[in-house]
Design a protein around this motif. Structure first.
Motif, PDB file in Angstrom:
ATOM      1  N   LEU A   2       0.787  -1.233  -0.070  1.00 14.17           N
ATOM      2  CA  LEU A   2       0.069  -0.260  -0.016  1.00 14.17           C
ATOM      3  C   LEU A   2       0.843   1.196   0.016  1.00 14.17           C
ATOM      4  CD1 LEU A   2      -2.771  -1.057   2.338  1.00 14.17           C
ATOM      5  CD2 LEU A   2      -3.017  -0.329  -0.003  1.00 14.17           C
ATOM      6  N   ILE A   3       1.775   1.481   0.771  1.00 13.07           N
ATOM      7  CA  ILE A   3       2.871   2.632   0.894  1.00 13.07           C
ATOM      8  C   ILE A   3       3.641   2.703  -0.375  1.00 13.07           C
ATOM      9  CG2 ILE A   3       2.751   2.745   3.310  1.00 13.07           C
ATOM     10  CD1 ILE A   3       5.616   1.843   3.271  1.00 13.07           C
ATOM     11  N   MET A   4       4.041   1.714  -0.937  1.00 14.44           N
ATOM     12  CA  MET A   4       4.765   1.699  -2.249  1.00 14.44           C
ATOM     13  C   MET A   4       3.883   2.053  -3.444  1.00 14.44           C
ATOM     14  SD  MET A   4       7.747   0.726  -0.950  1.00 14.44           S
ATOM     15  CE  MET A   4       8.917   0.028  -2.249  1.00 14.44           C
ATOM     16  N   SER A   5       2.572   1.906  -3.377  1.00 19.16           N
ATOM     17  CA  SER A   5       1.643   2.130  -4.451  1.00 19.16           C
ATOM     18  C   SER A   5       0.877   3.632  -4.219  1.00 19.16           C
ATOM     19  CB  SER A   5       0.558   1.165  -4.431  1.00 19.16           C
ATOM     20  OG  SER A   5       1.077   0.003  -4.416  1.00 19.16           O
ATOM     21  N   ALA A   6       1.357   4.392  -3.221  1.00 20.59           N
ATOM     22  CA  ALA A   6       0.598   5.597  -2.922  1.00 20.59           C
ATOM     23  C   ALA A   6       1.831   6.570  -2.989  1.00 20.59           C
ATOM     24  CB  ALA A   6      -0.212   5.541  -1.735  1.00 20.59           C
ATOM     25  N   PRO A   7       2.129   7.135  -4.160  1.00 21.85           N
ATOM     26  CA  PRO A   7       3.019   8.254  -4.356  1.00 21.85           C
ATOM     27  C   PRO A   7       2.908   9.437  -3.865  1.00 21.85           C
ATOM     28  CG  PRO A   7       2.235   7.784  -6.452  1.00 21.85           C
ATOM     29  CD  PRO A   7       1.695   6.953  -5.546  1.00 21.85           C
ATOM     30  N   ARG A  17       0.009  11.624   4.902  1.00 25.12           N
ATOM     31  CA  ARG A  17      -0.313  11.277   6.304  1.00 25.12           C
ATOM     32  C   ARG A  17      -0.125   9.634   6.355  1.00 25.12           C
ATOM     33  NH1 ARG A  17      -3.817  10.681  10.493  1.00 25.12           N
ATOM     34  NH2 ARG A  17      -5.731  11.335   9.364  1.00 25.12           N
ATOM     35  N   LEU A  18       0.824   9.257   7.174  1.00 21.80           N
ATOM     36  CA  LEU A  18       0.468   7.713   7.394  1.00 21.80           C
ATOM     37  C   LEU A  18       0.616   7.519   8.895  1.00 21.80           C
ATOM     38  CD1 LEU A  18       1.084   4.697   6.395  1.00 21.80           C
ATOM     39  CD2 LEU A  18       3.510   4.967   6.462  1.00 21.80           C
ATOM     40  N   ALA A  19      -0.411   6.615   9.283  1.00 24.17           N
ATOM     41  CA  ALA A  19      -0.716   6.378  10.688  1.00 24.17           C
ATOM     42  C   ALA A  19      -0.824   4.721  10.919  1.00 24.17           C
ATOM     43  CB  ALA A  19      -1.768   7.195  11.398  1.00 24.17           C
ATOM     44  N   ILE A  20      -0.281   4.209  11.861  1.00 23.19           N
ATOM     45  CA  ILE A  20      -0.474   2.857  12.326  1.00 23.19           C
ATOM     46  C   ILE A  20      -0.572   2.598  13.500  1.00 23.19           C
ATOM     47  CG2 ILE A  20       0.691   1.879   9.940  1.00 23.19           C
ATOM     48  CD1 ILE A  20       3.154   1.339  11.857  1.00 23.19           C
ATOM     49  N   SER A  49      13.976   6.276  -4.398  1.00 26.74           N
ATOM     50  CA  SER A  49      12.624   5.868  -4.537  1.00 26.74           C
ATOM     51  C   SER A  49      11.507   7.075  -4.958  1.00 26.74           C
ATOM     52  CB  SER A  49      12.372   5.205  -3.203  1.00 26.74           C
ATOM     53  OG  SER A  49      10.972   4.743  -3.171  1.00 26.74           O
ATOM     54  N   LYS A  50      10.568   6.671  -5.380  1.00 24.40           N
ATOM     55  CA  LYS A  50       9.502   7.561  -5.746  1.00 24.40           C
ATOM     56  C   LYS A  50       8.429   7.377  -4.766  1.00 24.40           C
ATOM     57  CE  LYS A  50      10.348   7.622 -10.687  1.00 24.40           C
ATOM     58  NZ  LYS A  50       9.875   7.405 -12.140  1.00 24.40           N
ATOM     59  N   CYS A  51       8.386   6.637  -3.756  1.00 27.90           N
ATOM     60  CA  CYS A  51       7.295   6.654  -2.783  1.00 27.90           C
ATOM     61  C   CYS A  51       7.718   7.653  -1.801  1.00 27.90           C
ATOM     62  CB  CYS A  51       6.979   5.236  -2.471  1.00 27.90           C
ATOM     63  SG  CYS A  51       8.374   4.593  -1.342  1.00 27.90           S
ATOM     64  N   LEU A  52       6.618   8.119  -0.852  1.00 31.17           N
ATOM     65  CA  LEU A  52       6.648   8.945   0.272  1.00 31.17           C
ATOM     66  C   LEU A  52       7.331  10.234  -0.051  1.00 31.17           C
ATOM     67  CD1 LEU A  52       7.875   6.519   2.885  1.00 31.17           C
ATOM     68  CD2 LEU A  52       5.674   6.818   2.096  1.00 31.17           C
ATOM     69  N   GLN A  53       7.513  10.622  -1.188  1.00 28.97           N
ATOM     70  CA  GLN A  53       8.069  12.044  -1.738  1.00 28.97           C
ATOM     71  C   GLN A  53       7.166  13.253  -1.047  1.00 28.97           C
ATOM     72  OE1 GLN A  53      11.208  12.333  -3.404  1.00 28.97           O
ATOM     73  NE2 GLN A  53      11.059  10.466  -2.265  1.00 28.97           N
ATOM     74  N   GLN A  54       5.663  12.763  -0.791  1.00 25.73           N
ATOM     75  CA  GLN A  54       4.866  13.937  -0.464  1.00 25.73           C
ATOM     76  C   GLN A  54       4.674  13.624   1.165  1.00 25.73           C
ATOM     77  OE1 GLN A  54       4.063  16.419  -2.124  1.00 25.73           O
ATOM     78  NE2 GLN A  54       5.379  15.576  -3.815  1.00 25.73           N
ATOM     79  N   LEU A  55       5.188  12.774   1.944  1.00 24.05           N
ATOM     80  CA  LEU A  55       4.856  12.514   3.187  1.00 24.05           C
ATOM     81  C   LEU A  55       5.283  13.749   4.109  1.00 24.05           C
ATOM     82  CD1 LEU A  55       3.444  10.175   4.926  1.00 24.05           C
ATOM     83  CD2 LEU A  55       5.825   9.344   5.395  1.00 24.05           C
ATOM     84  N   ARG A  56       4.278  14.225   4.761  1.00 27.15           N
ATOM     85  CA  ARG A  56       4.595  14.942   5.904  1.00 27.15           C
ATOM     86  C   ARG A  56       4.652  14.379   7.310  1.00 27.15           C
ATOM     87  NH1 ARG A  56       3.794  17.177   0.691  1.00 27.15           N
ATOM     88  NH2 ARG A  56       3.624  19.298   0.779  1.00 27.15           N
TER      89      ARG A  56
END
Length: 442
Positions: A320-325, A329-332, A364-371
């Motif tokens: 999921l996190i690799m498919s959401a460029p 916000r990521l919370a677990i 890597s192109k994932c998590l480039q927008q993660l705040r």
């Protein structure tokens, strides 16, 4: 002193009518009624306020015997009924949510009263939890049929009752918000009821009984869908505006993850139980590292009860996190049932290996927008450290990582985890790692 008093009294008396109404609406109804003593101008204003809220501030029925509870409920309803009899203006909002209230015949009269008053926002909630009952009541209040003729309804909130539409029900053409909790529903509720509410934007169904457990959601105006309870199969069809989905269920037999997410192309926020996502992936055998079609719109991902000792669950999370460029916000929230496992060490977990396979060097192109990244109920595992290391190394816009340890986590293990995490390189100059330390001595 007398002049000062008269000046204040004049100011209150001469307030514009719309200001007086805003003041009265913001007060508990008992306090609004007391304003009648302020001046002759205020004497009857409370009788025409458009929003009537009867909640815990109006009355509270404490835990008593069943007979006493019934009597107090009837007396409370009589007081509400008296307030309605003196009301002489339009009513746009009505709330009846008194802790411990039992239903009685007067509620039917109140529902009938509001069905003919053009009410737009109607809330009726019975809260049996004040009596610490572990089972649902077998004789919940059955909603009076007059509710289904309230064609002006825009918002409907119900809890602990039965909602059985009559055969003549043609729908709520103006309804935009529907919240149901512990409500007994007809088996064709999603198939029949929702199609008669074409303007519905917000739907929340929590622990309800009766509806079919195989759901196909057809709602062209739906923007937010929140469901918790038994569910075998779910699919979305004709939901072009759906951006928020929350699913908390473990009974699903829906197995095609790619197809499931492809049916919600406008999805921006996903909140789900890890068990649901794990079941969702179970039919595929091996979960791919990425979805064939990335979820470019997903900005918020929140997963609860995540168990990193379950290999399939790890794969689902990574997928999921690799498919959401464009994730922002990521919370677990972790399942703290493996706290007695060996402490963190230098071995790379299976999650770490999968993440490094996508090039953890920074390209890597994932998590480039993660705040923001949040871990609740941290167990201090190696998997968590691998994920932290990857996030810190690949998220250039990251501002905050917040970690709250499980209350069961030992201070020694928590300290070792914190020291290790603080060593990792950060590509974001603004990245802040906050560990909410739990003092076991307090």
């Amino acid at each position: 002193m007398k002049r000062v008093y008269q000046s204040c009294a004049d100011r209150i008396t001469n307030l514009p009518a719309d200001v007086i109404q805003r003041i009265l609406v913001s007060l508990p109804i008992k306090d609004a009624a007391k304003t009648s003593i302020l001046s002759s101008k205020w004497r009857h204003n409370w009788k025409s306020i458009p929003q009537l809220v009867f909640d815990g501030r109006f009355a509270r029925i404490n835990r008593v015997s069943e007979s006493q509870s019934d009597l107090r409920s009837k007396l409370t309803m009589l007081n509400i009924y008296k307030a309605l009899l003196v009301h002489d203006g339009p009513i746009t909002k009505f709330v009846l949510s008194i802790p411990g209230l039992n239903f009685c015949d007067l509620i039917d009269h109140i529902v009938l009263y509001f069905a003919n008053k053009g009410v737009q926002d109607f809330t009726l909630m019975f809260d049996s939890r004040i009596f610490d009952t572990s089972e649902r009541s077998t004789d919940d209040y059955q909603m009076h049929s007059s509710l289904f003729s309230a064609l002006h309804l825009k918002s409907l909130k119900l809890r602990s009752c039965e909602l059985m539409p009559p055969s003549w029900f043609d729908g709520f053409s103006k309804l935009t918000h529907l919240r149901l909790g512990e409500v007994t529903l007809p088996s064709d509720f999603f198939e029949n009821f929702l199609t008669k509410c074409p303007m519905l934007e917000y739907l929340r169904v929590i622990d309800c009984e009766g509806p079919a457990v195989e759901l196909e959601i057809v709602a062209p105006s739906l923007k937010s869908f929140h469901y918790a309870g038994s569910l075998r199969v779910i699919s979305f069809k004709c939901t072009p505006l759906l951006t928020f989905v929350a699913l908390y269920t473990v009974d699903t037999e829906t197995h095609d993850m790619a197809a499931f997410f492809a049916s919600i192309p406008t999805l921006k926020q996903l909140h789900a139980s890890a068990a649901f996502l794990n079941k969702l992936a179970a039919g595929n055998g091996n979960v791919p590292t990425k979805f064939p079609s990335p979820m470019h719109g997903l900005e918020v991902f929140d997963m609860i009860d995540l168990d990193f000792h379950n290999l399939e669950m790890e794969h689902v999370f990574v997928c999921l996190i690799m498919s959401a460029p464009n994730l922002r916000r990521l919370a677990i929230r972790l399942d703290p049932c493996h706290l007695d496992d060996p402490p963190v060490n230098n071995e790379v977990s299976s999650t770490g290996k999968l993440l490094e396979a996508d090039d953890c060097s920074g390209s890597s192109k994932c998590l480039q927008q993660l705040r923001e990244f949040t871990i609740e109920d941290s167990c201090g595992t190696q998997v968590e450290l691998d994920i932290l290391r990857f996030v810190l190394a690949t998220a250039p816009l990251l501002r905050r990582i917040s970690i709250r340890p499980s209350h069961q986590l030992s201070s020694k293990k928590a300290m070792k985890f914190t020291v290790e995490a603080m060593r990792y390189k950060r590509v974001s100059e603004e990245a802040e790692l906050v560990y909410h330390w739990v003092d076991k001595n307090t």
